[in-house]
Scaffold this active site. Structure first.
Site, PDB file in Angstrom:
ATOM      1  N   CYS A 169      50.160  70.392  15.486  1.00 40.25           N
ATOM      2  CA  CYS A 169      50.147  70.288  16.940  1.00 40.25           C
ATOM      3  C   CYS A 169      49.355  71.464  17.493  1.00 40.25           C
ATOM      4  CB  CYS A 169      51.582  70.329  17.461  1.00 40.25           C
ATOM      5  SG  CYS A 169      51.700  70.261  19.258  1.00 40.25           S
ATOM      6  N   LEU A 170      48.497  71.183  18.457  1.00 41.36           N
ATOM      7  CA  LEU A 170      47.698  72.256  19.055  1.00 41.36           C
ATOM      8  C   LEU A 170      48.587  73.298  19.729  1.00 41.36           C
ATOM      9  CD1 LEU A 170      44.787  70.129  20.558  1.00 41.36           C
ATOM     10  CD2 LEU A 170      44.792  71.434  18.440  1.00 41.36           C
ATOM     11  N   GLY A 202      44.881  64.325  19.449  1.00 42.61           N
ATOM     12  CA  GLY A 202      45.656  63.868  20.594  1.00 42.61           C
ATOM     13  C   GLY A 202      46.085  65.047  21.432  1.00 42.61           C
ATOM     14  N   HIS A 234      55.848  64.457  23.316  1.00 39.47           N
ATOM     15  CA  HIS A 234      55.494  65.562  24.220  1.00 39.47           C
ATOM     16  C   HIS A 234      55.888  65.258  25.667  1.00 39.47           C
ATOM     17  CE1 HIS A 234      53.329  68.647  22.026  1.00 39.47           C
ATOM     18  NE2 HIS A 234      52.524  67.779  21.448  1.00 39.47           N
ATOM     19  N   HIS A 270      53.763  61.064  18.398  1.00 39.32           N
ATOM     20  CA  HIS A 270      53.738  62.522  18.617  1.00 39.32           C
ATOM     21  C   HIS A 270      53.480  62.840  20.093  1.00 39.32           C
ATOM     22  CE1 HIS A 270      52.401  66.703  17.253  1.00 39.32           C
ATOM     23  NE2 HIS A 270      51.944  66.643  18.489  1.00 39.32           N
ATOM     24  N   GLU A 271      52.491  62.164  20.676  1.00 36.99           N
ATOM     25  CA  GLU A 271      52.138  62.463  22.072  1.00 36.99           C
ATOM     26  C   GLU A 271      53.209  61.950  23.044  1.00 36.99           C
ATOM     27  OE1 GLU A 271      49.950  64.613  22.282  1.00 36.99           O
ATOM     28  OE2 GLU A 271      49.011  64.283  20.340  1.00 36.99           O
ATOM     29  N   GLN A 283      50.750  69.812  27.558  1.00 37.86           N
ATOM     30  CA  GLN A 283      50.173  70.865  26.708  1.00 37.86           C
ATOM     31  C   GLN A 283      49.146  71.711  27.449  1.00 37.86           C
ATOM     32  OE1 GLN A 283      49.420  67.951  23.247  1.00 37.86           O
ATOM     33  NE2 GLN A 283      49.726  69.924  22.258  1.00 37.86           N
TER      34      GLN A 283
HETATM   35 ZN    ZN Z   1      51.352  68.066  19.832  1.00 40.10          ZN
END
Ligand code: ZN
Length: 161
Positions: free
Chosen positions: A89-90, A46, A135, A131-132, A51
């Site tokens: 998380c990226l 995701g 963000h 999670h997204e 991000q």
């Molecule tokens: Zn993330």
């Protein structure tokens, strides 16, 4: 399409609230395509627009269930149950931590034609949606971690969101 630079923790843009999308312009279509390419390049499941430095309410998700989800202006309507597990998380490279999330979510969002739809997901998809959506509000999973962040080197699971 192009791979975009993923912002990492400490970059203040990750802590800002994203704004709703009013219209899907060619630039936004390009952004969405780039978000998928960036996510696949880094083995993520995701990615939120913030991000890659764009403060718009856009999320892409692919949990390997045969779908490429694009959620524009998502709102979580309902949640049920709970799941506790490792999350990554990226934007927090090399780290993972235990987070409890709902096990099922129902989310309302708009697609690339700005048509509203509802999506129900459980387990990994529910975790990715939560999670997204965090963000988009400037939230990071590290805010929710139970215990300490760990290095991913010590674990086999390399999926990150
Ligand atoms: Zn993330």
């Amino acid at each position: 399409m192009a791979i975009r630079q993923v912002r990492t923790i400490g970059d203040e843009i990750l802590r800002k609230e994203c704004k709703p999308v009013k219209e899907v312009t060619p630039r936004i279509r390009e952004l969405i395509a780039d978000m998928f390419e960036t996510m696949y390049d880094t083995n993520g499941v995701g990615l939120a627009a913030s991000q890659v430095g764009v403060l718009k309410q856009i999320v892409v998700i692919d949990v390997d269930d045969g779908n490429q989800y694009v959620l524009i202006n998502p709102t979580i309507l309902e949640t049920e149950g709970s799941q506790t597990g490792y999350e990554g998380c990226l934007s927090v490279p090399g780290k993972t931590g235990i987070v409890t999330r709902p096990n099922w979510v129902k989310v309302r969002a708009y697609d690339e034609e700005m048509q509203p739809f509802e999506l129900e997901g459980e387990e990994l998809l529910a975790r990715a949606v939560c999670h997204e959506c965090d963000h988009l509000k400037g939230g990071l999973y590290v805010d929710l971690v139970e215990g300490e962040l760990e290095d991913t080197d010590s674990l086999e699971d390399d999926e990150e969101e």
